[in-house]
Design a protein around this motif. Structure first.
Motif, PDB file in Angstrom:
ATOM      1  N   ILE A 188      -1.757  11.657   3.483  1.00 38.55           N
ATOM      2  CA  ILE A 188      -0.616  12.188   4.237  1.00 38.55           C
ATOM      3  C   ILE A 188       0.460  12.748   3.311  1.00 38.55           C
ATOM      4  O   ILE A 188       1.183  13.671   3.677  1.00 38.55           O
ATOM      5  N   LYS A 189       0.567  12.230   2.086  1.00 39.29           N
ATOM      6  CA  LYS A 189       1.712  12.646   1.268  1.00 39.29           C
ATOM      7  C   LYS A 189       1.635  14.116   0.835  1.00 39.29           C
ATOM      8  O   LYS A 189       2.616  14.648   0.346  1.00 39.29           O
ATOM      9  N   THR A 190       0.487  14.758   1.047  1.00 37.94           N
ATOM     10  CA  THR A 190       0.406  16.175   0.711  1.00 37.94           C
ATOM     11  C   THR A 190       0.827  17.070   1.880  1.00 37.94           C
ATOM     12  O   THR A 190       0.794  18.286   1.745  1.00 37.94           O
ATOM     13  N   ARG A 191       1.173  16.449   3.031  1.00 35.52           N
ATOM     14  CA  ARG A 191       1.511  17.274   4.191  1.00 35.52           C
ATOM     15  C   ARG A 191       2.874  17.944   4.041  1.00 35.52           C
ATOM     16  O   ARG A 191       3.709  17.500   3.263  1.00 35.52           O
ATOM     17  N   ASP A 192       3.072  18.968   4.880  1.00 37.57           N
ATOM     18  CA  ASP A 192       4.306  19.749   4.779  1.00 37.57           C
ATOM     19  C   ASP A 192       5.546  18.960   5.153  1.00 37.57           C
ATOM     20  O   ASP A 192       6.592  19.116   4.551  1.00 37.57           O
ATOM     21  N   TYR A 193       5.418  18.096   6.189  1.00 40.01           N
ATOM     22  CA  TYR A 193       6.640  17.396   6.613  1.00 40.01           C
ATOM     23  C   TYR A 193       7.132  16.434   5.543  1.00 40.01           C
ATOM     24  O   TYR A 193       8.317  16.128   5.458  1.00 40.01           O
ATOM     25  N   VAL A 194       6.212  15.947   4.690  1.00 40.84           N
ATOM     26  CA  VAL A 194       6.656  15.096   3.574  1.00 40.84           C
ATOM     27  C   VAL A 194       7.400  15.952   2.556  1.00 40.84           C
ATOM     28  O   VAL A 194       8.476  15.579   2.067  1.00 40.84           O
ATOM     29  N   ALA A 195       6.837  17.140   2.288  1.00 45.72           N
ATOM     30  CA  ALA A 195       7.505  18.058   1.370  1.00 45.72           C
ATOM     31  C   ALA A 195       8.887  18.424   1.908  1.00 45.72           C
ATOM     32  O   ALA A 195       9.876  18.477   1.157  1.00 45.72           O
ATOM     33  N   ALA A 196       8.971  18.637   3.240  1.00 46.10           N
ATOM     34  CA  ALA A 196      10.253  18.982   3.850  1.00 46.10           C
ATOM     35  C   ALA A 196      11.253  17.858   3.650  1.00 46.10           C
ATOM     36  O   ALA A 196      12.412  18.089   3.303  1.00 46.10           O
ATOM     37  N   LEU A 211      14.900  -0.958   7.627  1.00 53.06           N
ATOM     38  CA  LEU A 211      16.193  -0.709   8.270  1.00 53.06           C
ATOM     39  C   LEU A 211      17.152  -0.014   7.307  1.00 53.06           C
ATOM     40  O   LEU A 211      17.849   0.922   7.686  1.00 53.06           O
ATOM     41  N   TYR A 212      17.167  -0.473   6.055  1.00 55.45           N
ATOM     42  CA  TYR A 212      18.138   0.067   5.109  1.00 55.45           C
ATOM     43  C   TYR A 212      17.887   1.547   4.849  1.00 55.45           C
ATOM     44  O   TYR A 212      18.806   2.367   4.862  1.00 55.45           O
ATOM     45  N   SER A 213      16.597   1.907   4.660  1.00 53.54           N
ATOM     46  CA  SER A 213      16.328   3.304   4.324  1.00 53.54           C
ATOM     47  C   SER A 213      16.686   4.222   5.485  1.00 53.54           C
ATOM     48  O   SER A 213      17.053   5.372   5.278  1.00 53.54           O
ATOM     49  N   PRO A 228      12.562   7.950  -1.552  1.00 52.64           N
ATOM     50  CA  PRO A 228      11.120   7.675  -1.430  1.00 52.64           C
ATOM     51  C   PRO A 228      10.796   6.654  -0.333  1.00 52.64           C
ATOM     52  O   PRO A 228       9.805   6.805   0.369  1.00 52.64           O
ATOM     53  N   TRP A 229      11.645   5.625  -0.164  1.00 52.08           N
ATOM     54  CA  TRP A 229      11.337   4.607   0.847  1.00 52.08           C
ATOM     55  C   TRP A 229      11.482   5.159   2.252  1.00 52.08           C
ATOM     56  O   TRP A 229      10.716   4.801   3.149  1.00 52.08           O
ATOM     57  N   TYR A 230      12.486   6.048   2.445  1.00 55.20           N
ATOM     58  CA  TYR A 230      12.624   6.666   3.765  1.00 55.20           C
ATOM     59  C   TYR A 230      11.367   7.456   4.083  1.00 55.20           C
ATOM     60  O   TYR A 230      10.812   7.359   5.177  1.00 55.20           O
ATOM     61  N   ILE A 231      10.904   8.228   3.105  1.00 55.80           N
ATOM     62  CA  ILE A 231       9.715   9.053   3.350  1.00 55.80           C
ATOM     63  C   ILE A 231       8.509   8.173   3.647  1.00 55.80           C
ATOM     64  O   ILE A 231       7.755   8.402   4.601  1.00 55.80           O
ATOM     65  N   MET A 232       8.349   7.109   2.866  1.00 54.00           N
ATOM     66  CA  MET A 232       7.196   6.240   3.089  1.00 54.00           C
ATOM     67  C   MET A 232       7.226   5.594   4.462  1.00 54.00           C
ATOM     68  O   MET A 232       6.230   5.553   5.175  1.00 54.00           O
ATOM     69  N   LEU A 233       8.408   5.054   4.823  1.00 59.08           N
ATOM     70  CA  LEU A 233       8.454   4.228   6.027  1.00 59.08           C
ATOM     71  C   LEU A 233       8.704   5.022   7.290  1.00 59.08           C
ATOM     72  O   LEU A 233       8.292   4.621   8.373  1.00 59.08           O
ATOM     73  N   TRP A 234       9.413   6.140   7.181  1.00 58.63           N
ATOM     74  CA  TRP A 234       9.770   6.857   8.400  1.00 58.63           C
ATOM     75  C   TRP A 234       9.079   8.211   8.530  1.00 58.63           C
ATOM     76  O   TRP A 234       9.189   8.857   9.554  1.00 58.63           O
ATOM     77  N   GLU A 235       8.415   8.662   7.480  1.00 63.09           N
ATOM     78  CA  GLU A 235       7.652   9.915   7.612  1.00 63.09           C
ATOM     79  C   GLU A 235       6.150   9.618   7.561  1.00 63.09           C
ATOM     80  O   GLU A 235       5.395  10.075   8.396  1.00 63.09           O
ATOM     81  N   GLY A 258       0.800  -1.218   0.000  1.00 63.42           N
ATOM     82  CA  GLY A 258       0.000   0.000   0.000  1.00 63.42           C
ATOM     83  C   GLY A 258       0.833   1.269   0.000  1.00 63.42           C
ATOM     84  O   GLY A 258       0.450   2.259  -0.631  1.00 63.42           O
ATOM     85  N   LEU A 259       1.988   1.246   0.703  1.00 60.76           N
ATOM     86  CA  LEU A 259       2.824   2.454   0.759  1.00 60.76           C
ATOM     87  C   LEU A 259       3.285   2.869  -0.628  1.00 60.76           C
ATOM     88  O   LEU A 259       3.013   3.993  -1.059  1.00 60.76           O
ATOM     89  N   PRO A 260       3.977   1.982  -1.391  1.00 57.26           N
ATOM     90  CA  PRO A 260       4.419   2.427  -2.723  1.00 57.26           C
ATOM     91  C   PRO A 260       3.253   2.719  -3.657  1.00 57.26           C
ATOM     92  O   PRO A 260       3.348   3.639  -4.473  1.00 57.26           O
ATOM     93  N   ALA A 261       2.160   1.940  -3.526  1.00 55.55           N
ATOM     94  CA  ALA A 261       1.027   2.180  -4.423  1.00 55.55           C
ATOM     95  C   ALA A 261       0.471   3.582  -4.211  1.00 55.55           C
ATOM     96  O   ALA A 261       0.194   4.300  -5.173  1.00 55.55           O
ATOM     97  N   GLY A 262       0.334   3.995  -2.956  1.00 54.41           N
ATOM     98  CA  GLY A 262      -0.220   5.316  -2.681  1.00 54.41           C
ATOM     99  C   GLY A 262       0.779   6.419  -2.980  1.00 54.41           C
ATOM    100  O   GLY A 262       0.422   7.473  -3.489  1.00 54.41           O
ATOM    101  N   TYR A 263       2.069   6.164  -2.645  1.00 53.98           N
ATOM    102  CA  TYR A 263       3.054   7.233  -2.745  1.00 53.98           C
ATOM    103  C   TYR A 263       3.505   7.462  -4.181  1.00 53.98           C
ATOM    104  O   TYR A 263       3.645   8.590  -4.629  1.00 53.98           O
TER     105      TYR A 263
END
Lengths: 505, 361
Positions: A395-403, A293-295, A411-418, A230-235
């Protein structure tokens, strides 16, 4: 020996009390309904000149008070029965309710301990602690934990074995004294015997263990699968999203019961379908963890080398051992020795034993259980996928994702850790709900006798067994039915409480 | 709108093809065919005989070709035995290949032959569907109004005592699957030794020995209140909670809207606000949920028909799956899949139609 009665020695004065509480509750409830219909309301608060608030209670309020106290009296009486059951020495004095209460002693202790600790430290426990500000959530937590502790302490609570049969106890009524069994058995069948002379109470307790090992694990896997897809599909969207969404809708359009009937059969297990499905579904959590872990630690090679790689390899071994019954070490060792002894009888012996060798790391799941597990994961993961995808799109439209994007994070760091940590609230709520739903699904499978061992104490199959003689002997299917209902109710109430508390933030 | 429906139809047909292929694949796996051969032929057949049996009946050809035959896009197989008898997929016993049609599949309206009922699938499935149709219809006519009333009453004053109790009731109903509530209902109302019936009978308040009948077998010919209440209530109860919760959420959201506040400030009575202003807007979301509930009820129907011995569609599905009655199972899945997809389509169109904001844009 005489059979036990339900309420034991305290019954003589507690029974009328409970009966009166029930009558009072019904009367007050009906009065309250009638008064509501003719338009009478609860008293409004009156603000006194000194700014205090007081109420002038009307008939509706009194009816409500009666209802409240009737519930308290009833619950109090039950509590007295349980406490008395623990304190009184003889089975006759305890009665069935007291006897049950005494058997559940470890559960009561664990429940009280967890409540006391949680309430004591609730301000430091985040969302979990907030649950204890919410009555509905607390009731749900109590019910769910009751069954969890029952599953944990099952061997201490159960009075007999789950499959021990005593021929003379066939269809025995609740409270019957065990006759004709071996010496040293518990003297009573507290909730009676089923049509094979097994103890209904003990089967219910062991059933809790079966249900509560499979349901949360299957839900967890469904979540891992749903999140990983779901994460990559949405992001990222695009073709991948279209494809996975189509497949998810495909699975969702499949009537669950038809899928179960097609998948959970011995022939399908023989054809090896569960292994293929497990091969696909179980690799996703491994990938998930590695990417997670890797991201995060990409720039810290020593963590990758000493933590991420070993953990992933271990999981990979577990995956190979569980799904394919394959242990690369055994394989390598036997191949090597076989190579050294070419043409020797030893090498042939090696080759033949290698296939029957049990892997060192790997959970031994037999084909029937695997197909049940895989089917339940398979049915649940598309819904999780859709929820995760929806959350990510939001969530992907939020500011912290843009930051994070501006910072140059991958992209994987943003998906998994943001994104994922910020989606946790709805996911936790859905997790609780979904355990309940999975429990219902497992019960359905058991009810149709799909994929379960006929001796199994699984609640669904116990209900199904009791169905044939239901009109003559109602007691065997009733305890597992109520157990399943209270567990799912508890999980739903827990989810409701969590949702309410997380919305308050 | 036209394009939207066309695209939905396209996706729907693709989905139906994929799903039927999956069912076809699963029912035609090697071990399943072997089981079929052994149940239809002889239980003690050797492996070679099994292969021969399957060969003679056209089961040993490639899966895709046979799927095409079943669909009716590939010509049906034919075979001339050494003794001159002609058999084939489309050849009725006793006729020749030349007399028979080349294609016979779902597209030609030929659903195949049910090995369990020993009859054409199309002869069997219609009556069974009609029986289930009655069950579904009655269950829906109990469930939907009850759920909407509960949801609206709970949602009109969010957080009130009424809301709390009704919400708990809906949660409890979603937590009680059919095989639990069905068993409890039978014990309470349909057992002559336990529950309410002995007490009612002793007081002479009911005619028979039980309040309701615990088996719906007689309802297949004649539906009465006595024999059909329990199955209907059992299905309705489980589905009700979810619709009620959705209605409550939707109602609660509408009640916080600006136009409701305006109406209140104008002095419109609470009753009129609920009935005239809030209700219609609050019912858009539950409509979708109700439509999507239909496929969800299918599991319930299977459970209830098994529990109450009612030989409808669900019971047929169980029988077909238990005996690997391939063509019956495929027909059941086609029906089930079409019900699912059709309700999805109706809910999409209905949503667009009911919601003016989407309709106009």
């Amino acid at each position: 020996m005489e059979p036990l009665n339900w309420t034991g020695s305290l019954g003589t004065f507690l029974n009328p009390l409970m009966l009166w509480a029930v009558y009072a509750f019904i009367a007050a409830f009906l009065a309250n309904m009638a008064m509501s219909i003719i338009g009478m309301r609860q008293a409004d608060p009156i603000v006194n000149p000194d700014h205090t608030i007081s109420y002038k209670l009307g008939p509706v309020d009194y009816a409500l008070l009666v209802m409240k106290y009737a519930v308290f009296v009833f619950l109090g009486a039950i509590a007295v029965h349980i406490v008395a059951g623990i304190l009184q020495p003889s089975h006759e004095a305890r009665g069935i309710i007291g006897g049950l209460g005494a058997r559940f002693l470890p559960v009561w202790i664990a429940l009280i301990a967890s409540f006391v600790l949680s309430i004591r430290f609730k301000r430091r426990l985040g969302l979990y602690g907030k649950l204890f500000d919410n009555l509905i959530g607390m009731i749900g937590f109590g019910l769910a934990m009751f069954w969890l502790f029952t599953a944990i302490f099952a061997p201490m609570i159960a009075t007999h074995g789950a499959i021990d049969q005593v021929a003379s106890m066939r269809n025995a009524v609740p409270g019957s004294a065990v006759a004709g069994g071996d010496e040293g058995l518990f003297a009573y069948y507290l909730l009676g015997g089923d049509n094979l002379g097994r103890d209904v109470f003990s089967r219910m307790i062991f059933g809790a263990r079966e249900v509560l090992t499979i349901a949360p694990a299957a839900t967890l896997f469904a979540f891992m699968v749903g999140i990983t897809l779901g994460l990559p599909a949405g992001y990222m969207g695009g073709r991948f999203d279209t494809l996975i969404t189509f497949v998810a809708n495909l699975v969702l359009a499949f009537p669950v019961i038809l899928l179960f009937y097609l998948l959970v059969t011995p022939e399908i297990v023989e054809a090896g379908v569960p292994v293929y499905m497990a091969a696909v579904l179980f690799i996703l959590p491994v990938i998930f963890l590695w990417v997670l872990l890797y991201s995060r630690y990409r720039s810290q090679p020593h963590i990758i080398k000493w933590v991420a790689i070993p953990i992933t390899l271990l999981l990979l071994l577990l995956y190979l051992g569980t799904v394919f019954r394959f242990d690369p070490f055994v394989w390598l060792a036997t191949s090597f020795i076989g190579y050294l002894n070419q043409g020797n009888p030893v090498s042939e012996w090696m080759m033949t034993t290698r296939d029957s060798y049990e892997p060192l790391i790997g959970i031994p799941i037999d084909g029937n259980l695997l197909i049940v597990f895989v089917s339940v994961v398979f049915v649940n993961s598309p819904t999780v996928f859709r929820i995760v995808r929806g959350l990510v799109l939001d969530i992907k439209t939020r500011d912290y994702v843009a930051a994070a994007q501006t910072r140059g994070e991958g992209p994987w760091y943003i998906m998994l850790w943001e994104i994922l940590p910020n989606a946790r609230g709805p996911l936790i709520v859905d997790f609780c709900l979904r355990i309940g739903y999975t429990t219902i699904l497992l019960g359905t499978l058991g009810f149709f006798g799909l994929g379960v061992d006929p001796e199994s104490a699984n609640w669904g199959s116990t209900i199904n067994e009791g169905r044939a003689l239901l009109r003559l002997y109602p007691h065997p299917p009733l305890p597992p039915a109520l157990a399943l209902m209270t567990l799912v109710l508890g999980l739903n109430l827990l989810a409701d409480g969590l949702r309410e508390e997380s919305l308050k933030d | 709108m036209g394009l939207f429906i066309l695209r939905r139809l396209g996706v729907m047909i693709l989905t139906a093809l994929c799903l039927t292929f999956v069912v076809f694949f699963l029912t035609n796996l090697g071990p399943n065919l072997e089981k079929l051969a052994k149940t239809q032929g002889n239980a003690r057949m050797t492996d070679a005989e099994v292969v021969q049996w399957l060969d003679n009946r056209g089961y040993s050809r490639p899966l895709l070709v046979r799927y095409g035959e079943w669909l009716g896009v590939a010509p049906g197989w034919t075979r001339v035995a050494p003794d001159g008898t002609e058999t084939g997929r489309c050849v009725d016993p006793g006729s020749t290949i030349a007399e028979s049609p080349t294609f016979c599949g779902v597209f030609q309206g030929d659903l195949g032959y049910s090995t369990v009922s020993a009859d054409e699938v199309s002869n069997v499935v219609g009556g069974r569907l009609a029986l289930t149709g009655w069950l579904m219809l009655l269950a829906f006519s109990v469930m939907v109004p009850a759920a909407l009333i509960v949801g609206i009453m709970a949602g009109m004053r969010e957080g009130s005592r009424l809301d709390r109790s009704l919400s708990t009731f809906s949660i409890a109903s979603t937590a009680t699957p059919e095989y639990v509530s069905g068993v409890i209902f039978i014990i309470l109302f349909a057992s002559s030794t336990s529950g309410l019936s002995p007490w009612l009978a002793a007081n002479g308040w009911i005619d028979g020995r039980t309040l309701f009948l615990g088996s719906a077998r007689s309802a297949m010919t004649d539906i009465t209140f006595w024999n059909f209440t329990l199955p209907v209530i059992t299905i309705a109860l489980y589905g009700m909670g979810y619709i009620a919760r959705m209605t409550r959420a939707s109602m609660a959201e509408v009640m916080t809207a600006q136009y409701i506040r305006t109406a209140r400030l104008k002095g419109v009575s609470f009753r009129n606000i609920v009935l005239k202003h809030a209700l219609r807007n609050a019912l858009i979301a539950p409509f979708t949920v109700i439509m999507l509930q239909i496929p969800w009820l299918l599991t319930g129907v299977v459970i209830v028909e098994t529990l109450f011995n009612y030989n409808g569609f669900g019971w047929t599905l169980v029988e077909a799956a238990g005996n690997n009655d391939i063509e019956m199972l495929l027909t059941c899945s086609v029906v089930a899949v079409f019900v699912v997809l059709l309700t999805q389509l109706i809910s999409d169109i209905g949503y667009v139609y009911l919601n003016p904001r989407i309709r106009i844009s």
